[in-house]
Design a protein around this motif. Structure first.
Motif, PDB file in Angstrom:
ATOM      1  N   PRO A   1       0.805  -1.228   0.000  1.00 21.27           N
ATOM      2  CA  PRO A   1       0.000   0.000   0.000  1.00 21.27           C
ATOM      3  C   PRO A   1       0.845   1.288   0.000  1.00 21.27           C
ATOM      4  N   PHE A   2       2.082   1.211   0.425  1.00 22.20           N
ATOM      5  CA  PHE A   2       2.936   2.398   0.501  1.00 22.20           C
ATOM      6  C   PHE A   2       3.898   2.525  -0.676  1.00 22.20           C
ATOM      7  N   TYR A   3       4.012   1.488  -1.511  1.00 19.80           N
ATOM      8  CA  TYR A   3       4.956   1.531  -2.637  1.00 19.80           C
ATOM      9  C   TYR A   3       4.701   0.366  -3.580  1.00 19.80           C
ATOM     10  N   VAL A   4       4.692   0.672  -4.873  1.00 23.11           N
ATOM     11  CA  VAL A   4       4.595  -0.350  -5.917  1.00 23.11           C
ATOM     12  C   VAL A   4       5.837  -0.188  -6.779  1.00 23.11           C
ATOM     13  N   GLY A   5       6.630  -1.259  -6.897  1.00 21.14           N
ATOM     14  CA  GLY A   5       7.884  -1.174  -7.623  1.00 21.14           C
ATOM     15  C   GLY A   5       7.920  -2.064  -8.850  1.00 21.14           C
ATOM     16  N   PHE A   6       8.415  -1.505  -9.938  1.00 21.73           N
ATOM     17  CA  PHE A   6       8.594  -2.234 -11.194  1.00 21.73           C
ATOM     18  C   PHE A   6      10.080  -2.270 -11.540  1.00 21.73           C
ATOM     19  N   ASN A   7      10.505  -3.355 -12.161  1.00 24.52           N
ATOM     20  CA  ASN A   7      11.839  -3.429 -12.738  1.00 24.52           C
ATOM     21  C   ASN A   7      11.650  -3.190 -14.231  1.00 24.52           C
TER      22      ASN A   7
END
Length: 123
Positions: free
Chosen positions: A37-43
């Motif tokens: 909920p505080f961060y969505v990360g993509f490579n």
């Protein structure tokens, strides 16, 4: 060792995290590797692209919604050096999980400049 190691991370602050996650998943044609909920990360091609929710009720100028992080070996040392060179604090150094440390300043012209120590980042 140079103080700056190259670009590492780009983060957009968005008002609707779920909608942004869906949209970027579609355009990048890959799901996020980190989804909280505080961060969505993509490579994306070996680089970090992240989404963070905007705080409810806080108006953030558009330019302050984007964070670009330069890799450094010592966040506190580089942060202090940037302040001494005329930058102003934007986000004080903070551990954001594990051994990853971030901070950000505004340059003398008001641009946000982030710095990050992330030993897990590999080109």
């Amino acid at each position: 060792m140079p103080s700056f190691l190259g670009l590492r991370t780009l983060i957009y602050k968005v008002p609707d995290l779920a909608a942004a996650k869906s949209w970027y998943t579609k355009i990048f044609e890959t799901p996020p590797y980190f989804d909280e909920p505080f961060y969505v990360g993509f490579n994306v091609g070996g680089y970090e692209f992240g989404l963070q929710p905007m705080d409810d009720g806080i108006i953030i100028p558009t330019g302050d919604r984007i964070s670009t992080y330069w890799g450094v070996g010592d966040v506190q040392k580089v942060y202090d050096g940037l302040l001494a060179a005329g930058a102003t604090p934007f986000e004080e150094p903070a551990n954001v999980g594990g051994d990853i440390v971030v901070a950000a300043v505004k340059d003398p012209w008001g641009n946000v400049m982030g710095i990050i120590y992330n030993p897990h980042f590999k080109l």
